[in-house]
Design a protein around this motif. Structure first.
Motif, PDB file in Angstrom:
ATOM      1  N   MET A  58      85.240 -29.939 128.753  1.00 42.98           N
ATOM      2  CA  MET A  58      85.157 -29.790 130.198  1.00 42.98           C
ATOM      3  C   MET A  58      83.970 -28.889 130.486  1.00 42.98           C
ATOM      4  O   MET A  58      83.900 -27.771 129.958  1.00 42.98           O
ATOM      5  N   ALA A  59      83.054 -29.364 131.302  1.00 41.08           N
ATOM      6  CA  ALA A  59      81.866 -28.576 131.630  1.00 41.08           C
ATOM      7  C   ALA A  59      82.273 -27.238 132.235  1.00 41.08           C
ATOM      8  O   ALA A  59      83.058 -27.184 133.180  1.00 41.08           O
ATOM      9  N   GLY A  60      81.761 -26.168 131.674  1.00 39.94           N
ATOM     10  CA  GLY A  60      82.017 -24.840 132.197  1.00 39.94           C
ATOM     11  C   GLY A  60      83.281 -24.172 131.686  1.00 39.94           C
ATOM     12  O   GLY A  60      83.530 -23.009 132.000  1.00 39.94           O
ATOM     13  N   VAL A  61      84.102 -24.880 130.901  1.00 42.14           N
ATOM     14  CA  VAL A  61      85.365 -24.317 130.415  1.00 42.14           C
ATOM     15  C   VAL A  61      85.486 -24.575 128.916  1.00 42.14           C
ATOM     16  O   VAL A  61      85.293 -25.689 128.455  1.00 42.14           O
ATOM     17  N   ARG A  62      85.820 -23.536 128.181  1.00 43.21           N
ATOM     18  CA  ARG A  62      86.107 -23.654 126.754  1.00 43.21           C
ATOM     19  C   ARG A  62      87.469 -23.027 126.511  1.00 43.21           C
ATOM     20  O   ARG A  62      87.808 -22.011 127.122  1.00 43.21           O
ATOM     21  N   ALA A  63      88.241 -23.618 125.617  1.00 42.17           N
ATOM     22  CA  ALA A  63      89.583 -23.106 125.321  1.00 42.17           C
ATOM     23  C   ALA A  63      89.803 -23.084 123.823  1.00 42.17           C
ATOM     24  O   ALA A  63      89.440 -24.021 123.121  1.00 42.17           O
ATOM     25  N   GLU A  64      90.396 -21.999 123.347  1.00 42.59           N
ATOM     26  CA  GLU A  64      90.783 -21.865 121.947  1.00 42.59           C
ATOM     27  C   GLU A  64      92.258 -21.495 121.908  1.00 42.59           C
ATOM     28  O   GLU A  64      92.722 -20.688 122.701  1.00 42.59           O
ATOM     29  N   ARG A  65      92.952 -22.073 120.950  1.00 39.68           N
ATOM     30  CA  ARG A  65      94.379 -21.802 120.803  1.00 39.68           C
ATOM     31  C   ARG A  65      94.622 -21.110 119.475  1.00 39.68           C
ATOM     32  O   ARG A  65      94.026 -21.461 118.457  1.00 39.68           O
TER      33      ARG A  65
END
Length: 124
Positions: A58-65
């Protein structure tokens, strides 16, 4: 400290969409800022059979779990509208995003921990 884990693309996509929607809807946000990889990628990813795959970018959003216990860390890059204080917008984005992601992941059990880092890349 636990290491980031690979996880279901659908769950990752759910987190990204919840975070992006919450950030975009925050007053004072002009737009989410795509990274260089987003700009160069161009075409959407496709599954081997030609169908779309779960959207894990997603452009502008990064997520790590991280597991044990489940914890999500999100990084959001955005532009702030002229006339809005960047500090107020970043605080509002952080709060709205944390809430939206927790609600999206709530499955009747305990909601995972969510942390959000917001970076303002432009004022437009």
């Amino acid at each position: 400290m636990s290491r980031p884990q690979r996880h279901q693309p659908q769950r990752h996509a759910l987190v990204l969409h919840a975070a992006a929607d919450a950030a975009r809807e925050t007053p004072g946000v002009a737009f989410l800022r795509p990274g260089l990889g987003d700009l160069l990628r161009g075409a959407a990813a496709r599954a081997p059979g030609g169908g779309p795959v779960a959207d894990t970018r997603m452009a502008g959003v990064r997520a790590e779990r991280q597991d044990h216990p489940e914890r999500w860390h999100l990084r959001i890059h955005l532009a702030v509208r002229t006339g809005h204080r960047a500090i107020d917008v970043t605080r509002a984005v952080r709060a709205r995003t944390e809430t939206a992601v927790r609600e999206a992941l709530a499955d009747g059990g305990e909601a995972p921990a969510v942390s959000v880092t917001v970076t303002v890349t432009d004022i437009t």
